[in-house]
Design a protein around this motif. Structure first.
Motif, PDB file in Angstrom:
ATOM      1  N   LYS A   1     -11.802   2.453  21.988  1.00 51.99           N
ATOM      2  CA  LYS A   1     -11.297   2.341  23.359  1.00 51.99           C
ATOM      3  C   LYS A   1     -10.126   1.361  23.446  1.00 51.99           C
ATOM      4  O   LYS A   1      -9.328   1.423  24.377  1.00 51.99           O
ATOM      5  N   ALA A   2     -10.030   0.447  22.467  1.00 54.40           N
ATOM      6  CA  ALA A   2      -8.966  -0.564  22.485  1.00 54.40           C
ATOM      7  C   ALA A   2      -7.736  -0.138  21.694  1.00 54.40           C
ATOM      8  O   ALA A   2      -6.783  -0.904  21.569  1.00 54.40           O
ATOM      9  N   VAL A   3      -7.745   1.079  21.160  1.00 56.27           N
ATOM     10  CA  VAL A   3      -6.617   1.552  20.356  1.00 56.27           C
ATOM     11  C   VAL A   3      -5.386   1.755  21.234  1.00 56.27           C
ATOM     12  O   VAL A   3      -5.477   2.346  22.311  1.00 56.27           O
ATOM     13  N   GLU A   4      -4.240   1.260  20.770  1.00 56.83           N
ATOM     14  CA  GLU A   4      -2.976   1.435  21.477  1.00 56.83           C
ATOM     15  C   GLU A   4      -2.108   2.407  20.688  1.00 56.83           C
ATOM     16  O   GLU A   4      -1.933   2.250  19.475  1.00 56.83           O
ATOM     17  N   ALA A   5      -1.535   3.378  21.364  1.00 59.87           N
ATOM     18  CA  ALA A   5      -0.801   4.454  20.706  1.00 59.87           C
ATOM     19  C   ALA A   5       0.486   3.978  20.038  1.00 59.87           C
ATOM     20  O   ALA A   5       0.986   4.627  19.123  1.00 59.87           O
ATOM     21  N   ASP A   6       1.039   2.846  20.476  1.00 62.99           N
ATOM     22  CA  ASP A   6       2.344   2.419  19.972  1.00 62.99           C
ATOM     23  C   ASP A   6       2.264   1.416  18.831  1.00 62.99           C
ATOM     24  O   ASP A   6       3.261   0.813  18.454  1.00 62.99           O
ATOM     25  N   ARG A   7       1.068   1.232  18.263  1.00 63.33           N
ATOM     26  CA  ARG A   7       0.964   0.303  17.140  1.00 63.33           C
ATOM     27  C   ARG A   7      -0.129   0.764  16.170  1.00 63.33           C
ATOM     28  O   ARG A   7      -1.078   1.436  16.567  1.00 63.33           O
ATOM     29  N   ALA A   8       0.073   0.410  14.904  1.00 65.94           N
ATOM     30  CA  ALA A   8      -0.932   0.732  13.892  1.00 65.94           C
ATOM     31  C   ALA A   8      -2.185  -0.090  14.142  1.00 65.94           C
ATOM     32  O   ALA A   8      -2.106  -1.292  14.436  1.00 65.94           O
ATOM     33  N   THR A   9      -3.334   0.551  14.060  1.00 56.95           N
ATOM     34  CA  THR A   9      -4.595  -0.116  14.378  1.00 56.95           C
ATOM     35  C   THR A   9      -5.574   0.012  13.223  1.00 56.95           C
ATOM     36  O   THR A   9      -5.692   1.073  12.612  1.00 56.95           O
ATOM     37  N   SER A  10      -6.265  -1.080  12.943  1.00 56.71           N
ATOM     38  CA  SER A  10      -7.303  -1.085  11.917  1.00 56.71           C
ATOM     39  C   SER A  10      -8.589  -1.626  12.518  1.00 56.71           C
ATOM     40  O   SER A  10      -8.567  -2.490  13.404  1.00 56.71           O
ATOM     41  N   ILE A  11      -9.714  -1.103  12.047  1.00 54.38           N
ATOM     42  CA  ILE A  11     -11.028  -1.539  12.517  1.00 54.38           C
ATOM     43  C   ILE A  11     -11.831  -2.036  11.321  1.00 54.38           C
ATOM     44  O   ILE A  11     -11.921  -1.346  10.305  1.00 54.38           O
TER      45      ILE A  11
ATOM     46  N   MET B   1       6.599   5.100 -15.409  1.00 55.15           N
ATOM     47  CA  MET B   1       6.517   5.768 -14.123  1.00 55.15           C
ATOM     48  C   MET B   1       7.107   4.919 -12.998  1.00 55.15           C
ATOM     49  O   MET B   1       7.544   5.434 -11.984  1.00 55.15           O
ATOM     50  N   SER B   2       7.093   3.591 -13.166  1.00 58.79           N
ATOM     51  CA  SER B   2       7.586   2.695 -12.135  1.00 58.79           C
ATOM     52  C   SER B   2       8.661   1.791 -12.706  1.00 58.79           C
ATOM     53  O   SER B   2       8.600   1.367 -13.858  1.00 58.79           O
ATOM     54  N   SER B   3       9.656   1.471 -11.875  1.00 57.59           N
ATOM     55  CA  SER B   3      10.726   0.583 -12.296  1.00 57.59           C
ATOM     56  C   SER B   3      10.293  -0.867 -12.286  1.00 57.59           C
ATOM     57  O   SER B   3      10.971  -1.719 -12.854  1.00 57.59           O
ATOM     58  N   GLY B   4       9.174  -1.151 -11.605  1.00 55.04           N
ATOM     59  CA  GLY B   4       8.668  -2.510 -11.556  1.00 55.04           C
ATOM     60  C   GLY B   4       9.151  -3.307 -10.367  1.00 55.04           C
ATOM     61  O   GLY B   4       8.784  -4.459 -10.188  1.00 55.04           O
ATOM     62  N   LYS B   5       9.989  -2.709  -9.511  1.00 59.07           N
ATOM     63  CA  LYS B   5      10.442  -3.435  -8.334  1.00 59.07           C
ATOM     64  C   LYS B   5       9.285  -3.601  -7.355  1.00 59.07           C
ATOM     65  O   LYS B   5       8.381  -2.787  -7.294  1.00 59.07           O
ATOM     66  N   SER B   6       9.326  -4.675  -6.602  1.00 60.02           N
ATOM     67  CA  SER B   6       8.224  -4.953  -5.673  1.00 60.02           C
ATOM     68  C   SER B   6       8.651  -4.673  -4.250  1.00 60.02           C
ATOM     69  O   SER B   6       9.830  -4.685  -3.920  1.00 60.02           O
ATOM     70  N   HIS B   7       7.668  -4.415  -3.414  1.00 53.28           N
ATOM     71  CA  HIS B   7       7.908  -4.163  -2.000  1.00 53.28           C
ATOM     72  C   HIS B   7       7.364  -5.335  -1.198  1.00 53.28           C
ATOM     73  O   HIS B   7       6.323  -5.887  -1.511  1.00 53.28           O
ATOM     74  N   GLY B   8       8.053  -5.694  -0.144  1.00 55.53           N
ATOM     75  CA  GLY B   8       7.622  -6.816   0.676  1.00 55.53           C
ATOM     76  C   GLY B   8       6.454  -6.474   1.549  1.00 55.53           C
ATOM     77  O   GLY B   8       6.020  -5.329   1.624  1.00 55.53           O
ATOM     78  N   LEU B   9       5.937  -7.493   2.251  1.00 59.11           N
ATOM     79  CA  LEU B   9       4.824  -7.294   3.155  1.00 59.11           C
ATOM     80  C   LEU B   9       5.374  -6.913   4.516  1.00 59.11           C
ATOM     81  O   LEU B   9       6.036  -7.710   5.166  1.00 59.11           O
ATOM     82  N   LYS B  10       5.083  -5.699   4.943  1.00 60.60           N
ATOM     83  CA  LYS B  10       5.606  -5.216   6.214  1.00 60.60           C
ATOM     84  C   LYS B  10       4.524  -4.703   7.145  1.00 60.60           C
ATOM     85  O   LYS B  10       4.806  -4.223   8.215  1.00 60.60           O
ATOM     86  N   GLY B  11       3.272  -4.765   6.697  1.00 59.31           N
ATOM     87  CA  GLY B  11       2.176  -4.355   7.580  1.00 59.31           C
ATOM     88  C   GLY B  11       1.823  -2.893   7.447  1.00 59.31           C
ATOM     89  O   GLY B  11       2.628  -2.079   7.040  1.00 59.31           O
ATOM     90  N   GLY B  12       0.564  -2.576   7.771  1.00 58.71           N
ATOM     91  CA  GLY B  12       0.123  -1.194   7.823  1.00 58.71           C
ATOM     92  C   GLY B  12      -0.510  -0.682   6.566  1.00 58.71           C
ATOM     93  O   GLY B  12      -0.668   0.502   6.370  1.00 58.71           O
ATOM     94  N   GLY B  13      -0.898  -1.529   5.632  1.00 60.88           N
ATOM     95  CA  GLY B  13      -1.503  -1.067   4.392  1.00 60.88           C
ATOM     96  C   GLY B  13      -1.006  -1.898   3.247  1.00 60.88           C
ATOM     97  O   GLY B  13      -0.599  -3.019   3.439  1.00 60.88           O
ATOM     98  N   ALA B  14      -0.992  -1.347   1.998  1.00 59.07           N
ATOM     99  CA  ALA B  14      -0.484  -2.140   0.887  1.00 59.07           C
ATOM    100  C   ALA B  14      -0.233  -1.294  -0.328  1.00 59.07           C
ATOM    101  O   ALA B  14      -0.975  -0.360  -0.604  1.00 59.07           O
ATOM    102  N   PHE B  15       0.838  -1.635  -1.069  1.00 59.28           N
ATOM    103  CA  PHE B  15       1.120  -0.900  -2.302  1.00 59.28           C
ATOM    104  C   PHE B  15       1.990  -1.754  -3.215  1.00 59.28           C
ATOM    105  O   PHE B  15       2.941  -2.387  -2.766  1.00 59.28           O
ATOM    106  N   ASP B  16       1.661  -1.798  -4.459  1.00 63.83           N
ATOM    107  CA  ASP B  16       2.491  -2.413  -5.486  1.00 63.83           C
ATOM    108  C   ASP B  16       2.895  -1.333  -6.472  1.00 63.83           C
ATOM    109  O   ASP B  16       2.104  -0.431  -6.763  1.00 63.83           O
ATOM    110  N   PRO B  17       4.109  -1.397  -7.050  1.00 63.04           N
ATOM    111  CA  PRO B  17       4.572  -0.338  -7.948  1.00 63.04           C
ATOM    112  C   PRO B  17       3.665  -0.088  -9.137  1.00 63.04           C
ATOM    113  O   PRO B  17       3.592   1.020  -9.635  1.00 63.04           O
ATOM    114  N   TRP B  18       2.953  -1.140  -9.599  1.00 58.39           N
ATOM    115  CA  TRP B  18       2.126  -0.921 -10.779  1.00 58.39           C
ATOM    116  C   TRP B  18       0.973   0.021 -10.513  1.00 58.39           C
ATOM    117  O   TRP B  18       0.329   0.516 -11.433  1.00 58.39           O
TER     118      TRP B  18
END
Length: 294
Positions: free
Chosen positions: A7-17, A261-278
């Motif tokens: 009921k508290a979910v807002e359509a304009d933002r990513a939501t996690s429970i 398979m990966s160049s080894g470059k890293s991605h910054g923290l931007k929200g909404g989940g997580a992933f590292d190239p490795w």
């Protein structure tokens, strides 16, 4: 609890429970299919923590996979705060979305990658499957990262025959059984078909399921009743392989050395989940876990 959170979910933002529970349903929504329908209506990720040794993990897995989240079992001696902190790392960092792994050049089938969904930071992507003949294969992992298409590729050889890890056969079968359980719970596989598949697979690969059990008898009773000792033969093969591996020095299992398979470059923290190239490397190692059909 889920209905209240949604009921508290807002359509304009990513939501996690964050859902901390034993997974036992006794009031409100109790049918797994209804949980599946409910979560399909929202763009929300559920991160579940199962408490207790008798928790309902199939339901929590269904909830997590339907929403694109994940779940983790927590025993009475575990630090629940520490587990939630680990979840925070995945929530506040980028994730791969709509991930698809393809193998070209070697015919593969019966893979356990029907739904990969998201790949989070620190998560191992493990895919089992079978292949009919060895050869050089091109492995490609496609996904979206912050809305942008990302592709990771490599090439390596599948052996014609390998006997080093016979345990993979049963691990593949167990994963297929778990997928059948999920399909039955979501209503995409009729109960009678799911039961038949789980029972037949459990018997063929000597796995304990809801429809199969292990029988413990003395050697003379097995012989007297004419019961084939298939499980004993399988265990002997697996233990012999384990003994052989233990006597060998540590081996490098990476298979994409010639074409990373990966160049080894890293991605910054931007929200909404997580992933590292490795993580792409883990996908390559998972692809190597396919076993040759006998």
């Amino acid at each position: 609890g889920l209905e209240g959170a949604l009921k508290a979910v807002e359509a304009d933002r990513a939501t996690s429970i964050l859902l901390i529970t034993d997974g036992v349903t006794n009031e409100g929504i109790v049918d797994p299919k209804e949980f599946h329908k409910l979560l399909k209506q929202y763009d929300v990720r559920v991160f579940g923590f199962l408490m207790g040794n008798n928790s309902n993990w199939p339901l929590m897995r269904l909830i997590a996979e339907t929403s694109g989240g994940f779940y983790s079992a927590v025993s009475n001696d575990d630090d629940i705060v520490g587990q939630i902190m680990l979840a925070k790392q995945r929530i506040t960092s980028e994730a791969l979305h709509d991930a698809v792994l393809t193998v070209d050049g070697v015919r593969t089938f019966d893979k356990t990658d029907e739904v990969i969904g998201k790949i989070y930071r620190g998560q191992q992507l493990v895919i089992f499957g079978r292949y009919q003949k060895g050869g050089t294969a091109k492995v490609t992992l496609k996904a979206k990262l912050t809305g942008k298409d990302e592709t990771y590729k490599t090439t390596f050889d599948f052996p014609d025959v390998t006997t080093e890890h016979p345990e993979l056969e049963r691990m593949w079968a167990l994963d297929r059984i778990e997928q059948a359980v999920m399909k039955e719970m979501t209503g995409t596989l009729p109960p009678e078909e799911a039961e038949r598949y789980i029972r037949d697979t459990g018997v063929k690969y000597q796995l304990v399921t809801d429809y199969t059990s292990m029988v413990v008898l003395s050697d003379d009773v097995f012989e007297k009743r004419g019961i084939a000792r298939n499980n004993k033969q399988r265990i002997d093969i697996e233990r012999n392989a384990q003994t052989a591996r233990a006597s060998q020095p540590p081996a490098n299992r990476r298979v994409d050395t010639s074409a990373p398979m990966s160049s080894g470059k890293s991605h910054g923290l931007k929200g909404g989940g997580a992933f590292d190239p490795w993580m792409a490397l883990l996908a390559v190692l998972a692809a190597a876990a396919l076993w040759r059909m006998k």
